[in-house]
Enzyme design. Structure first.
Site, PDB file in Angstrom:
ATOM      1  N   ASP A 219       9.607   8.811   5.736  1.00  0.00           N
ATOM      2  CA  ASP A 219       9.013   8.393   7.002  1.00  0.00           C
ATOM      3  C   ASP A 219       9.362   6.918   7.242  1.00  0.00           C
ATOM      4  O   ASP A 219      10.536   6.560   7.234  1.00  0.00           O
ATOM      5  CB  ASP A 219       7.493   8.661   6.948  1.00  0.00           C
TER       6      ASP A 219
ATOM      7  N   TYR B 114       4.734   0.031  13.990  1.00  0.00           N
ATOM      8  CA  TYR B 114       5.207   0.652  15.235  1.00  0.00           C
ATOM      9  C   TYR B 114       5.380  -0.385  16.337  1.00  0.00           C
ATOM     10  O   TYR B 114       6.353  -0.347  17.101  1.00  0.00           O
ATOM     11  CB  TYR B 114       4.218   1.726  15.685  1.00  0.00           C
TER      12      TYR B 114
ATOM     13  N   HIS C 216       6.999  17.771   7.573  1.00  0.00           N
ATOM     14  CA  HIS C 216       7.264  16.345   7.368  1.00  0.00           C
ATOM     15  C   HIS C 216       6.879  15.897   5.959  1.00  0.00           C
ATOM     16  O   HIS C 216       7.443  14.937   5.441  1.00  0.00           O
ATOM     17  CB  HIS C 216       6.445  15.550   8.404  1.00  0.00           C
TER      18      HIS C 216
END
Length: 286
Positions: free
Chosen positions: A104, A211, A267
């Protein structure tokens, strides 16, 4: 065989890092880089098998996460800064070279290291994270992926994401793990460990700043399109946030790349199919 798990306290790149470690002190160094919203705990199924294979394994809580430093400001979480942390951690461990594994967001850092710090990276494994140069182009050509990436835009907002994620004992974050993974991938003990990390002062904002820093261009000498270090890309094809096509588009950027699709994994492939993932890791890293 019982593998002794060590708890390390490291100073690197002007920050403090907590890390889990195991394996022979003189073994090849493997740095495990977790993603969002996990911590070093996310590698609990990999640390011992890799250590038993003769590798020196170190899994840090990355910047802004868990028991590591949480510097203020979005710019402190630019991708190049996160990569500099890893370079400095290797040096703090007395090493000039390392084998990098990232999942990730940790995978995004791994891609950057492979591109811009090839002198550090002996080998690299990325799990469910696309080559950074691929993602934007893929979004424009595949509206279905754009819809799956809505949360990345939401996280750009001030204070509101923190308020939502904190509600009901971090229930949204816990569900982000359990509803996007196969049943049993995350135990109640796992979620308790993560809730403790999320509750650390400043942790939520720091985690979201990874982010938010996407809007800030990383500082680098020049863009590097191709990856020259040996790289193995593992992809859970049932990832609800990232389409398998991203893996296919990413691996062609690698001169010495291998792609392994895990058709039934999500994921969270290293939790769900730890045996297969560990085989692929040990075979490549050792």
């Amino acid at each position: 065989m019982i593998t002794e798990l060590e708890s390390l306290s490291l100073e690197a790149n002007g920050q403090h890092f907590h890390a889990l470690a195991a394996g022979p002190a003189d073994g090849p160094l493997v740095l495990l880089l977790h993603g969002f919203p996990e911590t070093s705990h996310g590698w609990r199924k990999q640390i011992a098998p890799l250590a038993e294979a003769g590798l020196r394994v170190v899994a840090p809580d990355q910047r802004g996460v868990g028991r590591s430093s949480k510097p203020q400001g979005v710019a402190a979480y630019r991708l190049d800064v996160l990569a500099d942390d890893v370079v400095a951690l290797a040096k703090a461990l007395g090493r000039e070279r390392a084998r990098i594994v990232g999942h990730d967001w940790g995978g995004a850092v791994a891609w950057f290291l492979a591109a811009h710090h090839a002198d550090l990276v002996e080998r690299c494994v990325v799990m469910d994270a696309p080559h950074p140069a691929v993602f934007g182009t893929y979004l424009l050509r595949h509206p279905s992926q754009l819809g799956k990436s809505w949360y990345m835009a939401f996280f750009q907002l001030p204070w509101l994401p923190e308020a939502l994620l904190r509600m009901r004992g971090f229930e949204w974050l816990a569900q982000a793990l359990t509803t996007t993974s196969r049943p049993g991938a995350f135990s109640s003990q796992d979620l308790a460990a993560y809730r403790e990390a999320w509750a650390q002062p400043g942790a939520l904002t720091s985690m979201l700043n990874w982010y938010r820093a996407l809007a800030l261009a990383p500082r680098m000498p020049a863009p590097i399109d191709r990856i020259e270090v040996p790289l193995r890309l593992l992809w859970g094809d049932r990832d609800s946030a990232l389409e398998p096509g991203l893996a296919d588009a990413s691996i062609v950027r690698c001169t010495h790349g291998e792609l392994f699709h895990l058709p039934e994994a999500t994921h969270w492939l290293h939790h769900e199919e730890a045996g297969r993932v560990n085989e692929l890791l040990i075979e490549f890293l050792r």
